[in-house]
Design an enzyme around this catalytic site. Structure first.
Site, PDB file in Angstrom:
ATOM      1  N   CYS A 178      -9.848  -2.718  -0.798  1.00 24.58           N
ATOM      2  CA  CYS A 178      -8.408  -3.247   0.097  1.00 24.58           C
ATOM      3  C   CYS A 178      -8.806  -4.612   0.413  1.00 24.58           C
ATOM      4  O   CYS A 178      -9.933  -4.599   1.095  1.00 24.58           O
ATOM      5  CB  CYS A 178      -8.054  -2.230   0.957  1.00 24.58           C
ATOM      6  SG  CYS A 178      -6.763  -2.987   2.232  1.00 24.58           S
ATOM      7  N   HIS A 222      -8.018  -6.334   2.969  1.00 21.00           N
ATOM      8  CA  HIS A 222      -8.158  -6.210   4.374  1.00 21.00           C
ATOM      9  C   HIS A 222      -9.556  -6.177   4.951  1.00 21.00           C
ATOM     10  O   HIS A 222      -9.781  -5.804   6.112  1.00 21.00           O
ATOM     11  CB  HIS A 222      -7.209  -5.787   5.466  1.00 21.00           C
ATOM     12  CG  HIS A 222      -5.673  -6.642   5.257  1.00 21.00           C
ATOM     13  ND1 HIS A 222      -4.891  -6.924   4.151  1.00 21.00           N
ATOM     14  CD2 HIS A 222      -5.175  -7.307   6.261  1.00 21.00           C
ATOM     15  CE1 HIS A 222      -3.578  -7.187   4.677  1.00 21.00           C
ATOM     16  NE2 HIS A 222      -3.888  -7.570   5.645  1.00 21.00           N
ATOM     17  N   CYS A 274      -5.574  -8.427  -4.635  1.00 15.16           N
ATOM     18  CA  CYS A 274      -5.624  -7.010  -4.119  1.00 15.16           C
ATOM     19  C   CYS A 274      -4.958  -5.564  -5.358  1.00 15.16           C
ATOM     20  O   CYS A 274      -5.470  -5.663  -6.075  1.00 15.16           O
ATOM     21  CB  CYS A 274      -3.662  -7.341  -4.834  1.00 15.16           C
ATOM     22  SG  CYS A 274      -2.684  -6.463  -3.355  1.00 15.16           S
ATOM     23  N   ASN A 275      -6.080  -5.054  -4.512  1.00 13.51           N
ATOM     24  CA  ASN A 275      -6.320  -3.618  -5.173  1.00 13.51           C
ATOM     25  C   ASN A 275      -5.549  -2.957  -5.722  1.00 13.51           C
ATOM     26  O   ASN A 275      -5.379  -2.302  -6.935  1.00 13.51           O
ATOM     27  CB  ASN A 275      -6.785  -3.193  -3.756  1.00 13.51           C
ATOM     28  CG  ASN A 275      -8.302  -3.578  -4.323  1.00 13.51           C
ATOM     29  OD1 ASN A 275     -10.094  -3.022  -4.689  1.00 13.51           O
ATOM     30  ND2 ASN A 275      -9.037  -4.689  -3.485  1.00 13.51           N
ATOM     31  N   GLY A 293       0.662  -1.414  -0.482  1.00 10.91           N
ATOM     32  CA  GLY A 293       0.337   0.243  -0.508  1.00 10.91           C
ATOM     33  C   GLY A 293       1.177   1.160   0.484  1.00 10.91           C
ATOM     34  O   GLY A 293       0.159   2.091  -0.292  1.00 10.91           O
TER      35      GLY A 293
HETATM   36  N1  DGL Z   1      -3.830  -6.503  -0.368  1.00 10.47           N
HETATM   37  C1  DGL Z   1      -3.592  -5.673  -0.413  1.00 10.47           C
HETATM   38  C2  DGL Z   1      -4.634  -4.395  -1.368  1.00 10.47           C
HETATM   39  O1  DGL Z   1      -5.978  -5.121  -1.354  1.00 10.47           O
HETATM   40  C3  DGL Z   1      -3.354  -4.657   0.747  1.00 10.47           C
HETATM   41  C4  DGL Z   1      -2.777  -4.582   1.979  1.00 10.47           C
HETATM   42  C5  DGL Z   1      -1.526  -3.760   1.235  1.00 10.47           C
HETATM   43  O2  DGL Z   1      -1.314  -2.861   1.833  1.00 10.47           O
HETATM   44  O3  DGL Z   1      -0.183  -4.687   0.588  1.00 10.47           O
HETATM   45  O4  DGL Z   1      -4.558  -3.111  -1.940  1.00 10.47           O
END
Ligand code: DGL
Length: 288
Positions: free
Chosen positions: A201, A203, A69-70, A39
């Protein structure tokens, strides 16, 4: 096999819906724990790490990879599809979480740019909550404006939320953090209530209740894992060469670039079920 990629274990929220929706498919989940979080990384780094992960999943036998992952979807996907895939793996495909979310927000089909039959064209304000890098990429507002210029978009970077979720912060601490981000977004929109909101995101679905409590009652909270799973199921119906047979057994293999023992223990707590990760480096060696 279908690869599912995330910077860490946040993508398990998406994987859970994928396996529920498509139990016959065999998924290979790869979490890049050695380099998470993404991120706050710069775009070049996110692109390079995502490309390496996709290449690995291809080498492990996946012909289709979903970037759960976004941040990776926002920064790397379009460039990868345009500059790398056609020359390097023309029979493989990489999908992201943006297309399904933008289609759900705009009620416009990505493929032909036409309104989805039977759905009303939305207007009003869309709220996007995401990592700093996803917000800075401007990908959500751009893609939405291309299809539904009548929609207005306001984005909020939730800078410390991933760390707080991973650190298993107390419920009241998470609620106050989320309420703070929602408050900032509402201030930026001049107090206007969002009509819909995206938790952009992997999470954030774990604190969806905190967002629901902090957002105005009339704001529609989109369920990203569910929307992405529906969209992948639809893609597989249209591209049968990537799909398993209807009565196949299905399953999931978990790979990590980090320490498998530590990641398994952490991911099992995060996921609420036992998850055993294997080291991707060991598998790489076996395949050489
Ligand atoms: N998986 C990331 C997303 O969906 C969030 C976690 C990260 O910062 O790596 O953006």
């Amino acid at each position: 096999m279908i690869g599912v990629f995330d910077s860490g274990h946040g993508g398990l929220t998406v994987l859970r819906q994928l396996t529920a929706r498509m139990p016959q498919e065999h998924f290979v989940y790869f979490g890049d724990h050695a380099f998470a979080p993404y991120g706050r990384r710069d775009p070049e780094e996110v692109y390079r790490l995502t490309l390496e992960a996709v290449e690995r999943l291809f080498q492990h036998g996946c012909r289709l990879v979903l970037l759960a992952c976004n941040t990776a979807s926002a920064v790397a996907l379009r460039r990868m599809q345009q500059d790398w895939l056609p020359q390097n793996a023309p029979n493989h495909r990489v999908l992201g979480v943006f297309v399904p979310m933008v289609e759900a927000l705009t009620a416009v089909s990505w493929r032909d740019g036409l309104p989805v039959p039977g759905q009303t064209q939305p207007d009003g304000l869309v709220a996007i909550f995401a990592t700093e890098r996803t917000v800075l990429s401007g990908a959500y507002p751009l893609e939405i404006s291309l299809r539904a210029p009548q929609l207005r978009v306001v984005s909020q970077a939730c800078k410390n939320l991933v760390a707080a979720i991973e650190g298993q912060a107390a419920a009241d601490e998470l609620q106050s953090m989320v309420s703070g981000y929602v408050g900032e977004l509402m201030a930026a929109s001049g107090g206007e209530k969002p009509d819909s909101a995206v938790l952009g995101c992997t999470h954030y679905p774990l604190v969806a209740d905190c967002f629901a409590a902090a957002l105005p009652e009339e704001t529609r909270l989109l369920d990203q894992p569910l929307i992405v799973a529906d969209s992948l199921a639809d893609y597989l119906r249209r591209h049968k060469r990537f799909a398993a047979a209807q009565n196949a057994a299905g399953g999931v293999r978990f790979l990590t670039s980090g320490d498998p023992e530590r990641v398994s223990a952490f991911a099992s707590r995060f996921f609420g079920a036992a998850v055993t990760f294997h080291s991707v480096a060991e598998l790489d060696l076996l395949q050489k």
